[in-house]
Design an enzyme around this catalytic site. Structure first.
Site, PDB file in Angstrom:
ATOM      1  N   GLY A   1      45.195  43.576  38.450  1.00  0.00           N
ATOM      2  CA  GLY A   1      43.768  43.636  38.124  1.00  0.00           C
ATOM      3  C   GLY A   1      43.116  42.270  38.077  1.00  0.00           C
ATOM      4  O   GLY A   1      41.991  42.078  38.552  1.00  0.00           O
ATOM      5  N   CYS A   2      43.821  41.306  37.518  1.00  0.00           N
ATOM      6  CA  CYS A   2      43.271  39.956  37.373  1.00  0.00           C
ATOM      7  C   CYS A   2      43.089  39.292  38.738  1.00  0.00           C
ATOM      8  O   CYS A   2      42.124  38.566  38.962  1.00  0.00           O
ATOM      9  CB  CYS A   2      44.172  39.116  36.479  1.00  0.00           C
ATOM     10  N   THR A   3      44.008  39.556  39.650  1.00  0.00           N
ATOM     11  CA  THR A   3      43.906  39.005  41.001  1.00  0.00           C
ATOM     12  C   THR A   3      42.725  39.636  41.739  1.00  0.00           C
ATOM     13  O   THR A   3      41.912  38.924  42.338  1.00  0.00           O
ATOM     14  CB  THR A   3      45.219  39.240  41.783  1.00  0.00           C
TER      15      THR A   3
ATOM     16  N   ALA B   1      39.530  38.107  40.273  1.00  0.00           N
ATOM     17  CA  ALA B   1      39.313  36.709  40.675  1.00  0.00           C
ATOM     18  C   ALA B   1      38.895  36.625  42.148  1.00  0.00           C
ATOM     19  O   ALA B   1      38.026  35.828  42.511  1.00  0.00           O
ATOM     20  CB  ALA B   1      40.577  35.890  40.433  1.00  0.00           C
TER      21      ALA B   1
END
Length: 156
Positions: free
Chosen positions: A45-47, A50
């Site tokens: 999710g963070c990738t 970003a």
């Protein structure tokens, strides 16, 4: 741990970012600041989040906004994350999670029955005057960067 609200002055902060520099709230004076908190570098999710903010980096800049992602990861972890995914947003290292606590996003979480403290994925839009204009809590990644950009442009 405070619970900041829309219409309030944003809590002041200073965080280490790339190249041995620090980024503080004062560095955004006169511009909008998109301050997004995410749990961990290089996780799914963070990738996705970003990369979505990076894809819109030029549009945020045109709209007069600075985007900075914040997690408790180290600067070294951020550097690997930036390089691996060719990221174009600032990443702040909040290793002691003091900034996350100031913004009320350091929360008890639970995974596989285990409780632990971590970042609740959240985004704060701070106006050029340092006042919080909009808060997104428990963010769902899909379409989020676009929604934030619309808000920055006054289309939200």
């Amino acid at each position: 741990m405070s619970d900041v609200k829309e219409g309030e002055k944003a809590p002041d902060f200073s965080l280490p970012v790339a190249e041995g520099r620090d980024f503080s709230l004062a560095d955004a004076k006169g511009k909008s600041l998109v301050l997004y908190f995410y749990p961990k570098d290089d996780t799914k999710g963070c990738t996705v989040e970003a990369i979505a903010f990076t894809a819109l980096a030029g549009a945020f800049e045109e709209a007069g906004a600075i985007v900075i992602g914040v997690s408790p990861d180290t600067l070294q972890s951020h550097a690997r994350f930036e390089k691996k995914h060719d990221l174009a947003v600032l990443l702040g290292a909040d290793e002691d999670h003091s900034v996350a606590e100031a913004y009320g996003v350091w929360k008890e979480k639970s995974m596989y029955g285990r409780k632990f403290m971590g970042i609740e994925r959240s985004t704060f839009l701070i106006g050029p005057d340092g006042v919080i204009e909009k808060i997104w809590r428990k963010v769902k990644v899909d379409g989020h960067a676009e929604a934030v950009l619309a808000e920055v442009r006054g289309e939200g």
